[in-house]
Design an enzyme around this catalytic site. Structure first.
Site, PDB file in Angstrom:
ATOM      1  N   GLN A 190       8.061  -4.322  -3.354  1.00 18.54           N
ATOM      2  CA  GLN A 190       7.280  -4.295  -4.602  1.00 18.54           C
ATOM      3  C   GLN A 190       7.786  -3.185  -5.531  1.00 18.54           C
ATOM      4  O   GLN A 190       7.873  -2.022  -5.143  1.00 18.54           O
ATOM      5  CB  GLN A 190       5.789  -4.076  -4.342  1.00 18.54           C
ATOM      6  CG  GLN A 190       5.006  -4.298  -5.629  1.00 18.54           C
ATOM      7  CD  GLN A 190       3.543  -3.895  -5.556  1.00 18.54           C
ATOM      8  OE1 GLN A 190       3.225  -2.756  -5.253  1.00 18.54           O
ATOM      9  NE2 GLN A 190       2.653  -4.833  -5.836  1.00 18.54           N
ATOM     10  N   HIS A 235      -5.583 -10.124  -7.155  1.00 20.72           N
ATOM     11  CA  HIS A 235      -6.586  -9.216  -6.592  1.00 20.72           C
ATOM     12  C   HIS A 235      -7.866  -9.491  -7.380  1.00 20.72           C
ATOM     13  O   HIS A 235      -7.906  -9.279  -8.598  1.00 20.72           O
ATOM     14  CB  HIS A 235      -6.102  -7.762  -6.776  1.00 20.72           C
ATOM     15  CG  HIS A 235      -7.075  -6.747  -6.295  1.00 20.72           C
ATOM     16  ND1 HIS A 235      -6.872  -5.395  -6.446  1.00 20.72           N
ATOM     17  CD2 HIS A 235      -8.271  -6.861  -5.665  1.00 20.72           C
ATOM     18  CE1 HIS A 235      -7.887  -4.725  -5.928  1.00 20.72           C
ATOM     19  NE2 HIS A 235      -8.750  -5.598  -5.457  1.00 20.72           N
ATOM     20  N   MET A 284       0.844  -1.200   0.000  1.00 23.31           N
ATOM     21  CA  MET A 284       0.000   0.000   0.000  1.00 23.31           C
ATOM     22  C   MET A 284       0.872   1.239   0.000  1.00 23.31           C
ATOM     23  O   MET A 284       1.592   1.491   0.965  1.00 23.31           O
ATOM     24  CB  MET A 284      -0.927   0.022   1.221  1.00 23.31           C
ATOM     25  CG  MET A 284      -2.117  -0.911   1.107  1.00 23.31           C
ATOM     26  SD  MET A 284      -3.237  -0.705   2.469  1.00 23.31           S
ATOM     27  CE  MET A 284      -2.432  -1.655   3.744  1.00 23.31           C
ATOM     28  N   ASN A 293      -6.528 -11.980  -2.863  1.00 22.10           N
ATOM     29  CA  ASN A 293      -6.646 -10.635  -2.311  1.00 22.10           C
ATOM     30  C   ASN A 293      -7.976 -10.034  -2.766  1.00 22.10           C
ATOM     31  O   ASN A 293      -8.442 -10.301  -3.861  1.00 22.10           O
ATOM     32  CB  ASN A 293      -5.454  -9.777  -2.809  1.00 22.10           C
ATOM     33  CG  ASN A 293      -5.627  -8.297  -2.527  1.00 22.10           C
ATOM     34  OD1 ASN A 293      -5.579  -7.471  -3.441  1.00 22.10           O
ATOM     35  ND2 ASN A 293      -5.820  -7.939  -1.278  1.00 22.10           N
ATOM     36  N   GLY A 294      -8.556  -9.246  -1.878  1.00 26.31           N
ATOM     37  CA  GLY A 294      -9.821  -8.578  -2.172  1.00 26.31           C
ATOM     38  C   GLY A 294     -10.855  -8.904  -1.131  1.00 26.31           C
ATOM     39  O   GLY A 294     -11.299 -10.050  -1.025  1.00 26.31           O
ATOM     40  N   ALA A 309      -5.528  -5.595   2.681  1.00 32.39           N
ATOM     41  CA  ALA A 309      -5.119  -4.192   2.516  1.00 32.39           C
ATOM     42  C   ALA A 309      -5.942  -3.279   3.430  1.00 32.39           C
ATOM     43  O   ALA A 309      -5.525  -2.979   4.563  1.00 32.39           O
ATOM     44  CB  ALA A 309      -5.242  -3.768   1.049  1.00 32.39           C
ATOM     45  N   CYS A 314      -1.926  -1.931 -10.381  1.00 33.78           N
ATOM     46  CA  CYS A 314      -2.368  -0.569 -10.047  1.00 33.78           C
ATOM     47  C   CYS A 314      -3.086   0.036 -11.253  1.00 33.78           C
ATOM     48  O   CYS A 314      -2.516   0.123 -12.340  1.00 33.78           O
ATOM     49  CB  CYS A 314      -1.182   0.305  -9.638  1.00 33.78           C
ATOM     50  SG  CYS A 314      -1.705   1.994  -9.263  1.00 33.78           S
TER      51      CYS A 314
HETATM   52  C1  LIG Z   1      -3.991   3.040   0.351  1.00 35.01           C
HETATM   53  C2  LIG Z   1      -3.788   1.955  -0.664  1.00 35.01           C
HETATM   54  C3  LIG Z   1      -2.595   1.897  -1.368  1.00 35.01           C
HETATM   55  C4  LIG Z   1      -2.353   0.854  -2.274  1.00 35.01           C
HETATM   56  N1  LIG Z   1      -1.139   0.768  -2.900  1.00 35.01           N
HETATM   57  C5  LIG Z   1      -0.842  -0.346  -3.649  1.00 35.01           C
HETATM   58  C6  LIG Z   1       0.473  -0.581  -4.114  1.00 35.01           C
HETATM   59  O1  LIG Z   1       1.413   0.177  -3.846  1.00 35.01           O
HETATM   60  N2  LIG Z   1       0.687  -1.701  -4.867  1.00 35.01           N
HETATM   61  C7  LIG Z   1      -0.304  -2.599  -5.170  1.00 35.01           C
HETATM   62  O2  LIG Z   1      -0.049  -3.606  -5.834  1.00 35.01           O
HETATM   63  N3  LIG Z   1      -1.561  -2.401  -4.694  1.00 35.01           N
HETATM   64  C8  LIG Z   1      -1.841  -1.318  -3.941  1.00 35.01           C
HETATM   65  N4  LIG Z   1      -3.093  -1.177  -3.393  1.00 35.01           N
HETATM   66  C9  LIG Z   1      -4.095  -2.239  -3.609  1.00 35.01           C
HETATM   67  C10 LIG Z   1      -4.067  -3.242  -2.459  1.00 35.01           C
HETATM   68  O3  LIG Z   1      -2.808  -3.863  -2.333  1.00 35.01           O
HETATM   69  C11 LIG Z   1      -5.151  -4.324  -2.629  1.00 35.01           C
HETATM   70  O4  LIG Z   1      -4.898  -5.013  -3.826  1.00 35.01           O
HETATM   71  C12 LIG Z   1      -6.555  -3.752  -2.694  1.00 35.01           C
HETATM   72  O5  LIG Z   1      -6.766  -2.719  -1.753  1.00 35.01           O
HETATM   73  C13 LIG Z   1      -7.586  -4.855  -2.442  1.00 35.01           C
HETATM   74  O6  LIG Z   1      -7.442  -5.422  -1.160  1.00 35.01           O
HETATM   75  P1  LIG Z   1      -8.515  -5.136   0.019  1.00 35.01           P
HETATM   76  O7  LIG Z   1      -9.861  -5.492  -0.543  1.00 35.01           O
HETATM   77  O8  LIG Z   1      -8.079  -5.973   1.169  1.00 35.01           O
HETATM   78  O9  LIG Z   1      -8.446  -3.652   0.305  1.00 35.01           O
HETATM   79  C14 LIG Z   1      -3.364  -0.121  -2.507  1.00 35.01           C
HETATM   80  C15 LIG Z   1      -4.575  -0.023  -1.804  1.00 35.01           C
HETATM   81  C16 LIG Z   1      -4.782   0.979  -0.890  1.00 35.01           C
HETATM   82  C17 LIG Z   1      -6.074   1.025  -0.131  1.00 35.01           C
END
Ligand SMILES: Cc1cc2nc3c(=O)[nH]c(=O)nc-3n(C[C@H](O)[C@H](O)[C@H](O)COP(=O)(O)O)c2cc1C
Length: 407
Positions: free
Chosen positions: A101, A201, A20, A235-236, A259, A130
């Site tokens: 990452q 994801h 994140m 993930n998700g 996340a 992303c």
């Molecule tokens: C604040 C924030 C920053 C994130 N930054 C990245 C990142 O740097 N790299 C990445 O692959 N995903 C990033 N994501 C996506 C998360 O890793 C994850 O795939 C996504 O939030 C889904 O997971 P969740 O449903 O548990 O939130 C980010 C998500 C959030 C909320």
């Protein structure tokens, strides 16, 4: 189940902290580990941002830092130049559990960046998920899902060069594609590159974070991974350790990545049997202490606190206005940390009003804006450099990233 990997981390049965931007900085990761996360991903770091940094060990915080000095376009940085820490890790506490990452769109640059950190981490992950224009416009992140030749070339280059030299595994984080057939074709190619792990994801690229994750393709992805001896993390919408383990078992994945729930309360990594979710007051206290211990950037600490303190506590406005650790500790009633907070503020210059921009830097900015004095080409290079630095340092959350870079 996949065999135990010969090199790198074992992902089986693991509940891990997601990468994140901004929310996955060092204190957040240390807290996640403290509450039971098995592995932690650092925030996406763009290859260009880490390339050119200097590595040093910080005795005071026992951290390793990769930093650069802002040169404002000059050959020699001015004496009052600010240092930007691009990445930091606490080797003793996280080295064997930290995955770095990379945001990249080029095999050579990815390798150059990976080499700088590989000895200090347990694995290298490539971000292919992303969806924000900031990432995709440079051909990085989710754009790589549409350029599988490039994505495979990046992974193969890392596997060929990083794995034998540093004995760590390479992994990739993707999103699902529109149809199972498209996802299947992509995953088959990815698992043939020599990677040891793949995180999926379970949202498509256009899906908003608020939309529920779709798990219909998950078992298929996990099965393809396993046929090739690659571990698969889901993930998700995973919210806790117990739920993650249950879901992973249900869909045939090896583990799960969290996340948003971890951003709000990292004690979600603690099993119910060990106490489960801790009250926010306790978690926030741990967070503030950890942030001061590793001298985290105050702006980042404040941002994270705003995610962790519930709105109903009525603290968001005073938090936003607070200028230093002392003020935060006073506001939260952390009397026992006051001395440490005052020391931290003095060390970071947070006990004084902010320093105004120096004349030299101001005139540089004017020269850049005017564009004529140093020549168009040089100005462009300088602007690109400044933008890249912003990419690394602004550390915006994925949903909020602005299209600020056009390289
Ligand atoms: C604040 C924030 C920053 C994130 N930054 C990245 C990142 O740097 N790299 C990445 O692959 N995903 C990033 N994501 C996506 C998360 O890793 C994850 O795939 C996504 O939030 C889904 O997971 P969740 O449903 O548990 O939130 C980010 C998500 C959030 C909320």
């Amino acid at each position: 189940m996949v065999p135990i990997p010969r090199r790198g981390v074992d992902y089986r049965g693991k509940i891990v902290l997601a990468p994140m931007v901004r929310s996955g900085e060092l204190p957040s990761r240390l807290l996640a580990l403290k509450y039971g996360a098995d592995l932690v991903w650092g925030p996406e770091t763009v290859d260009r941002a880490i390339i050119g940094t200097t590595r040093r060990y910080n005795e005071a915080t026992q951290t390793v830092e990769w930093f650069r000095v802002a040169s404002h376009g000059q050959k020699e940085p001015p004496p009052d130049a600010k240092e930007n820490i691009i990445y930091a890790t606490h080797p003793e506490k996280e080295k064997s559990r930290l995955i770095f990452q990379i945001g990249t769109s080029d095999p050579d640059r990815a390798l150059q960046a990976a080499r700088l950190v590989a000895a200090d981490v347990a694995g290298i992950d490539v971000n292919a998920g992303c969806p924000k224009p900031f990432s995709t416009s440079g051909g990085m992140g989710a754009a790589l899902l549409r350029t599988p030749d490039k994505l495979c070339a990046i992974l193969e280059t890392l596997v060929k060069n990083i794995t034998p030299e540093f004995e760590i595994g390479i992994s990739v984080k993707i999103r699902i594609l529109e149809t199972p057939a498209e996802t299947e074709a992509l995953v088959r190619r990815l698992v043939a590159t020599g990677i040891t792990g793949l995180t999926v994801h379970c949202r498509t690229t256009p899906m908003r974070p608020r939309e529920r994750a779709i798990r219909g393709q998950l078992r298929m992805v996990a099965d393809i991974c396993h046929e090739a001896g690659v571990a698969c993390l889901m993930n998700g919408d995973v919210e806790s350790r117990d739920q993650g383990l249950k879901l992973a078992q249900e869909y045939g994945a090896d583990g799960a990545m969290i996340a948003v729930s971890a951003e709000k309360n990292p004690s979600c990594f603690r099993a119910e049997a060990d106490g489960g979710l801790a009250p926010w007051e306790e978690v926030v206290k741990e967070y503030v202490k950890t942030a001061m211990d590793v001298e985290n950037r105050f702006g980042n600490t404040k941002y994270l606190l705003a995610q962790m303190v519930p709105g109903k506590a009525g603290l968001h406005q005073p938090l936003t206005q607070s200028k230093n650790y002392t003020a935060v500790c006073q506001m939260l009633g952390h009397e026992e940390f006051m001395e440490q907070a005052q020391e931290a503020d003095v060390r970071r210059g947070l006990d004084k009003p902010p320093v105004k921009q120096s004349k030299k830097n101001k005139s540089n900015a004017t020269a850049l804006a005017a564009g004529g004095q140093t020549g168009q080409a040089r100005v462009k290079t300088q602007q690109k450099k400044a933008l890249s630095e912003r990419v690394a340092n602004s550390a915006q959350p994925e949903m909020e990233l602005k299209p600020i870079i056009s390289v």
